[in-house]
Enzyme design. Structure first.
Site, PDB file in Angstrom:
ATOM      1  N   GLU A 115       7.268 -22.799   6.889  1.00 53.85           N
ATOM      2  CA  GLU A 115       7.607 -21.406   8.056  1.00 53.85           C
ATOM      3  C   GLU A 115       9.338 -22.345   8.727  1.00 53.85           C
ATOM      4  OE1 GLU A 115       5.067 -20.990  10.352  1.00 53.85           O
ATOM      5  OE2 GLU A 115       3.954 -19.969   9.261  1.00 53.85           O
ATOM      6  N   GLU A 173       0.894  -0.774   0.199  1.00 55.09           N
ATOM      7  CA  GLU A 173       0.021  -0.198   0.486  1.00 55.09           C
ATOM      8  C   GLU A 173       0.843   1.390  -0.266  1.00 55.09           C
ATOM      9  OE1 GLU A 173      -2.194  -1.095   3.477  1.00 55.09           O
ATOM     10  OE2 GLU A 173      -3.722  -1.706   2.121  1.00 55.09           O
TER      11      GLU A 173
END
Length: 297
Positions: A112, A81
């Site tokens: 992970e 953004e």
């Protein structure tokens, strides 16, 4: 061994599955509110992180966001953004996510633990970059390994975790511990911890933009106006700062090739060349440039 807070059982979770919809949602929302309230205690460290981010951008370095699972999604949302909201160049932003950027609605869990992949990803990090490493547990192997490798490569590390004493926080230049309570759904850190992470990341990157001079009286003056909504917003911003009509503001934007900061100066009486020079002299800080225009030395 005591469970980390992000894995512990919340006392209000007892009987959650026996409640009415309204009662269950009320408890879940209360958990979100408590997690969000925990961000306030981390504000000094969030401010320190914003300063590191601003300095990296000001020096032409990059913001690198890293993580795994839902924490990486929070980081990715913040990163993606920034170009449209504050005009940060996409070339100055890098997102490193365990398993790569998702192309389907599934986040594989095994990635992970892939520290080798973290080491390979870290080769993209350069000296002077600012790494924002996010992990609810603070012990995710990929994220911890990425932070360690980034430090070795000369990056400045900002670590965000929800468990005190987490390995990720150790050695970070800025360690942000957001003390969120246990989740109503034990271990589901996409909920309270994720909400707190999103808030902390939003606060940190917004303060960074403020310190870079990309916000003026609450208006995003470095916005990239690439759609009708943002073009209309840019016109309103220039009209407000210049105290001119929207027609005059639109003309000023045209003279400034759509850039809000020089357009605001043009709306206040500067020529395009003068607006560019004033912004260059003030490090692209619109408030400082306006002050020089109105009160030249």
């Amino acid at each position: 061994m005591p469970l980390p807070a992000t894995e512990a059982l919340h006392p209000d979770a007892n009987g959650l599955d026996t409640l009415s919809d309204r009662e269950a949602l009320d408890r879940l929302l209360s958990g979100q509110e408590a997690a969000l309230a925990a961000v306030r205690g981390a504000l000094p460290d969030i401010a320190a992180g914003a300063a590191v981010m601003a300095e990296a951008i000001a020096r032409g370095r990059r913001l690198v966001y890293g993580g795994a699972g839902s924490s990486a999604l929070m980081a990715m949302a913040d990163a993606m953004e920034l170009p449209g909201t504050y005009g940060i160049s996409p070339e100055n932003i890098l997102v490193l996510m365990a398993g790569g950027m998702p192309g389907a609605p599934h986040l594989p869990g095994h990635v992970e633990d892939d520290t080798a992949e973290a080491q390979r990803a870290a080769r993209l990090i350069r000296d002077g970059d600012a790494l924002v490493a996010v992990s609810a547990s603070g012990s995710t192997p990929y994220t911890v390994s990425l932070a360690q490798a980034a430090r070795a490569r000369g990056a400045r590390v900002i670590a965000l975790a929800n468990n005190a004493g987490a390995p990720l926080l150790e050695g970070a230049e800025v360690a942000i511990h957001v003390t969120t309570p246990p989740e109503l759904i034990a271990g589901s850190t996409r909920m309270g911890a994720g909400t707190a992470q999103k808030a902390a990341l939003n606060l940190m990157s917004t303060l960074m933009a403020v310190r870079l001079g990309h916000v003026h009286d609450g208006m995003m003056v470095n916005v990239v106006a690439d759609n009708e909504k943002l073009r209309a917003r840019a016109i309103r911003i220039v009209a407000s700062i210049g105290d001119v009509s929207e027609d005059a503001a639109e003309k000023a934007l045209q003279r400034a090739d759509g850039a809000v900061k020089p357009a605001a100066l043009i709306a206040c009486g500067a020529t395009p060349d003068q607006a560019g020079a004033l912004l260059s002299e003030t490090g692209q800080n619109l408030r400082a440039a306006l002050a020089r225009l109105r009160h030249p030395a």
